[in-house]
Design an enzyme around this catalytic site. Structure first.
Site, PDB file in Angstrom:
ATOM      1  N   CYS A 138      65.395 118.812  25.012  1.00 31.72           N
ATOM      2  CA  CYS A 138      65.975 119.104  23.648  1.00 31.72           C
ATOM      3  C   CYS A 138      64.928 119.026  22.498  1.00 31.72           C
ATOM      4  O   CYS A 138      65.281 119.576  21.441  1.00 31.72           O
ATOM      5  CB  CYS A 138      66.984 117.858  23.184  1.00 31.72           C
ATOM      6  SG  CYS A 138      67.769 117.191  24.573  1.00 31.72           S
ATOM      7  N   CYS A 149      68.296 116.444  20.083  1.00 29.62           N
ATOM      8  CA  CYS A 149      69.104 115.624  20.836  1.00 29.62           C
ATOM      9  C   CYS A 149      69.987 115.165  19.899  1.00 29.62           C
ATOM     10  O   CYS A 149      69.992 114.692  18.808  1.00 29.62           O
ATOM     11  CB  CYS A 149      68.513 114.674  21.891  1.00 29.62           C
ATOM     12  SG  CYS A 149      69.619 114.161  23.264  1.00 29.62           S
ATOM     13  N   ASP A 150      71.352 114.667  20.620  1.00 30.58           N
ATOM     14  CA  ASP A 150      72.753 114.259  20.012  1.00 30.58           C
ATOM     15  C   ASP A 150      72.462 113.523  18.939  1.00 30.58           C
ATOM     16  O   ASP A 150      72.876 113.803  17.731  1.00 30.58           O
ATOM     17  CB  ASP A 150      73.542 113.713  20.990  1.00 30.58           C
ATOM     18  CG  ASP A 150      74.063 114.680  22.092  1.00 30.58           C
ATOM     19  OD1 ASP A 150      73.349 115.849  22.181  1.00 30.58           O
ATOM     20  OD2 ASP A 150      74.564 114.181  23.279  1.00 30.58           O
ATOM     21  N   LYS A 151      71.795 112.158  18.856  1.00 33.85           N
ATOM     22  CA  LYS A 151      72.056 111.283  17.827  1.00 33.85           C
ATOM     23  C   LYS A 151      70.803 111.440  16.767  1.00 33.85           C
ATOM     24  O   LYS A 151      71.052 110.919  15.721  1.00 33.85           O
ATOM     25  CB  LYS A 151      71.906 109.729  18.289  1.00 33.85           C
ATOM     26  CG  LYS A 151      72.914 109.373  19.510  1.00 33.85           C
ATOM     27  CD  LYS A 151      74.102 109.755  19.008  1.00 33.85           C
ATOM     28  CE  LYS A 151      75.383 109.479  20.465  1.00 33.85           C
ATOM     29  NZ  LYS A 151      75.186 110.610  21.228  1.00 33.85           N
ATOM     30  N   CYS A 184      71.717 120.686  25.060  1.00 36.09           N
ATOM     31  CA  CYS A 184      72.634 121.189  25.867  1.00 36.09           C
ATOM     32  C   CYS A 184      73.492 122.135  25.320  1.00 36.09           C
ATOM     33  O   CYS A 184      73.865 122.239  24.163  1.00 36.09           O
ATOM     34  CB  CYS A 184      73.485 119.968  26.243  1.00 36.09           C
ATOM     35  SG  CYS A 184      72.911 118.606  27.076  1.00 36.09           S
ATOM     36  N   GLU A 217      78.554 106.270  26.423  1.00 37.62           N
ATOM     37  CA  GLU A 217      79.363 107.503  26.808  1.00 37.62           C
ATOM     38  C   GLU A 217      79.741 107.448  28.120  1.00 37.62           C
ATOM     39  O   GLU A 217      79.113 106.843  29.086  1.00 37.62           O
ATOM     40  CB  GLU A 217      78.660 108.553  26.438  1.00 37.62           C
ATOM     41  CG  GLU A 217      78.445 108.890  25.089  1.00 37.62           C
ATOM     42  CD  GLU A 217      77.498 110.278  24.808  1.00 37.62           C
ATOM     43  OE1 GLU A 217      77.005 111.021  25.512  1.00 37.62           O
ATOM     44  OE2 GLU A 217      77.535 110.736  23.574  1.00 37.62           O
ATOM     45  N   SER A 228      80.899 111.900  25.943  1.00 42.45           N
ATOM     46  CA  SER A 228      80.096 112.983  25.899  1.00 42.45           C
ATOM     47  C   SER A 228      80.831 114.212  25.280  1.00 42.45           C
ATOM     48  O   SER A 228      82.119 114.448  25.584  1.00 42.45           O
ATOM     49  CB  SER A 228      79.199 113.233  26.916  1.00 42.45           C
ATOM     50  OG  SER A 228      78.762 114.667  26.899  1.00 42.45           O
TER      51      SER A 228
END
Length: 574
Positions: free
Chosen positions: A56, A129-131, A201, A451, A477
């Site tokens: 990521c 990445c996500d956060k 992702c 998650e 997730s």
């Protein structure tokens, strides 16, 4: 645009660059090779989440150099720095996931401290990445200096046995393997090809969901969220983001001028329309909290309920982020929503134009099947639904994109942590038709609100994903699919009803009506409450202890400070 276009006397960097008293401060900048002319320009923090923790983030430093070039071209002096990330795919399924949501607030805090400590005037933020996406956007809203966000881009799809795959397929492969439906060799072959490049992702998981949000809420340039991470066109967007930022500095256009309540509604709309990650129902309230706007889980759910589901994206659908890019990117989704009357077109954006003006020349692509028009949606209501009821008085959230049956009723099978639930699923110690309950995994109880993808993916891999339901006070997730309900509040650790559920209790879920109920009478629940005690939490030191003491309910975004409403002085005005 020359440096003379900016009035340094009104910018925070005057505190470290202007006047005889700041000679020691300036000496440090000369030590780093800056010229007097560069020191007299606005200072721009260019922050990325570059690291070698996961794919990521590994392309972000390259894009940061492009953003720095744009800042320089626009008349600013870029000052690059990095912040942390915790990568969910690697943290998943073990104690490391307790760090994930915590990292969002640490990212925002660390950016705030760097900007404050060095008196930077503006910011470009680049996330993978996500956060890291909401974390960076939260810091922009908190500081309220002119800011432009840029997504680092998604990963390219892998190919396995002639079909596109993502990391979601690997997680579900683990479940198939445990059920004897996939060999050791096939699982190994799949893991080796699922993630072939840099980037986040590929499905409409949390990173791509929040990337869509960045454009819909107006903090990112139109189209900047689309190109995959390896594409050189990302560098073009980096340069343009830097140049756009300097225009914002000149015009004093700030994030809170852009991120109004209507802009937050636009953001929630694109989440629902794309079947996005349920994590957005945490991040949007947390971002609104930074501004002082009331926009909690129920406000998000209200937008979700009125929004049609129009993007056929994984995990519930067929396509991935690269497919969206190939047919015109996020502006195609926004154009469909605007034409369908689902967006506030007059909201301002970092382009210096309104959302409607940005989309004026965008023509909806009718020669594709990734994005549908609002007049012909995949389903008439959004891909994400808010729930409320006797089991969740403070609400809960479920992704329904791709689901056929929106109702479920069954007996509970309870677990007090994710590891116990995963072990039971892996050993097939459950009955079809049950509702798996995983509790004490909320923001405070976890701590960290983990998650549950490993468990939900294993159920799908075993072929029972549509025959079971799972509820938790933790999170899911963006890759989770099926009847999986998260953010149940109040959480078990503060005495919520989810902590009183016993094996065999009947739980009723209705995503059409928006209800989540425990079929146990109030008198019985009160008897159980008198016998309830909070389990011991082994995290009694360090950041997880500190987080547990500070964090608030999921309904309001699991935030850790008082927010914009309590603000007396904003950093941008120092």
């Amino acid at each position: 645009m020359s440096a003379r276009s900016f009035d340094k006397s009104k910018l925070p960097s005057r505190h470290v660059t202007v006047g005889p008293a700041r000679a020691p401060h300036r000496s440090y900048y000369y030590a780093m090779g800056l010229t007097e002319e560069q020191i007299n320009r606005p200072f721009v923090g260019v922050v990325s989440c570059w690291n070698e923790a996961a794919p990521c983030n590994i392309a972000l430093m390259r894009q940061a150099q492009a953003a720095k070039a744009g800042v320089d071209e626009g008349g600013g002096t870029p000052r690059e720095f990095c912040t942390i990330t915790v990568t969910d795919g690697i943290a998943m399924g073990h104690q490391g996931m307790k760090s994930s949501l915590v990292s969002r607030d640490v990212i925002a805090d660390s950016i705030e401290l760097t900007m404050r400590g060095h008196c930077y005037d503006a910011m470009v933020g680049i996330a993978g990445c996500d956060k890291s996406l909401p974390g960076i956007m939260m810091s922009m809203l908190r500081l309220n200096v002119p800011s432009v966000f840029m997504y680092g881009g998604s990963i390219l799809p892998g190919t396995y046995k002639g079909r596109d795959v993502t990391v979601q397929d690997v997680f579900e492969g683990v479940g198939m393997h445990s059920a004897g439906r996939m060999s050791d060799e096939d699982l190994h072959d799949l893991e080796c090809v699922a993630c072939p490049s840099a980037g986040s992702c590929g499905g409409q998981f949390t990173a791509n969901t929040m990337a869509c949000v960045s454009e819909a809420i107006g903090l990112a340039l139109p189209g900047s969220a689309g190109a995959p991470a390896p594409y050189e066109s990302r560098d073009h967007y980096g340069v343009e983001s830097g140049k756009a930022l300097m225009r914002l500095v000149a015009e004093n256009l700030r994030p809170r001028d852009i991120c109004t309540r209507e802009a937050f509604e636009n953001a929630a709309t694109i989440v629902a329309a794309t079947g996005g990650s349920t994590n957005a129902a945490l991040h949007l309230p947390a971002m609104a909290h930074e501004v002082g706007i009331e926009f909690d889980l129920f406000d998000v759910a209200k937008v979700f309920r009125r929004t049609p589901y129009i993007a056929d994206l994984k995990p519930g659908g067929k396509y991935i982020a690269k497919d969206v890019y190939d047919i015109g990117g996020v502006p195609q989704i926004l154009k469909a929503l605007l034409e369908g009357g689902m967006l506030h077109g007059d909201c301002m954006t970092v382009s210096g134009k309104s959302m409607g003006d940005n989309l004026e020349d965008v023509k909806f692509n009718t020669e594709q099947r990734v994005i549908y028009p609002v007049s012909n949606p995949i389903t008439p209501t959004g891909g994400v639904v808010g729930l409320r009821g006797s089991l969740a008085p403070e609400g809960a959230i479920v992704k329904v994109a791709g689901m056929q049956n929106l109702k479920f009723r069954g007996p509970a099978r309870c677990f007090d942590c994710e590891e116990d639930a995963f072990e039971a699923v892996e050993s097939r110690k459950y009955e079809e038709g049950e509702v798996i309950v995983i509790r004490y995994e909320g923001p405070r109880g976890g701590p960290g609100m983990r998650e549950m993808l490993s468990t939900t993916a294993a159920l799908y891999g075993q072929g029972v994903g549509d025959k079971m339901a799972l509820i938790t006070d933790g999170r899911f997730s963006g890759a989770t699919r099926g009847f999986c309900i998260g953010h149940v509040g109040p959480e078990a650790a503060v005495g919520g009803p989810i902590g009183l559920v016993r094996d065999g209790d009947i739980i009723s879920i209705d995503a059409e009506a928006g209800t989540l109920d425990l079929e146990v009478d109030a008198e019985e629940l009160e008897r159980r409450r008198k016998d309830w005690t909070l389990p011991d939490n082994p995290y009694q030191s360090g950041v997880l202890r500190k987080y547990a003491e500070q964090v608030g309910p999921a309904r309001y975004g699991a935030v850790t400070h008082a927010g914009g409403k309590a603000e007396v002085t904003c950093y941008a005005d120092i």
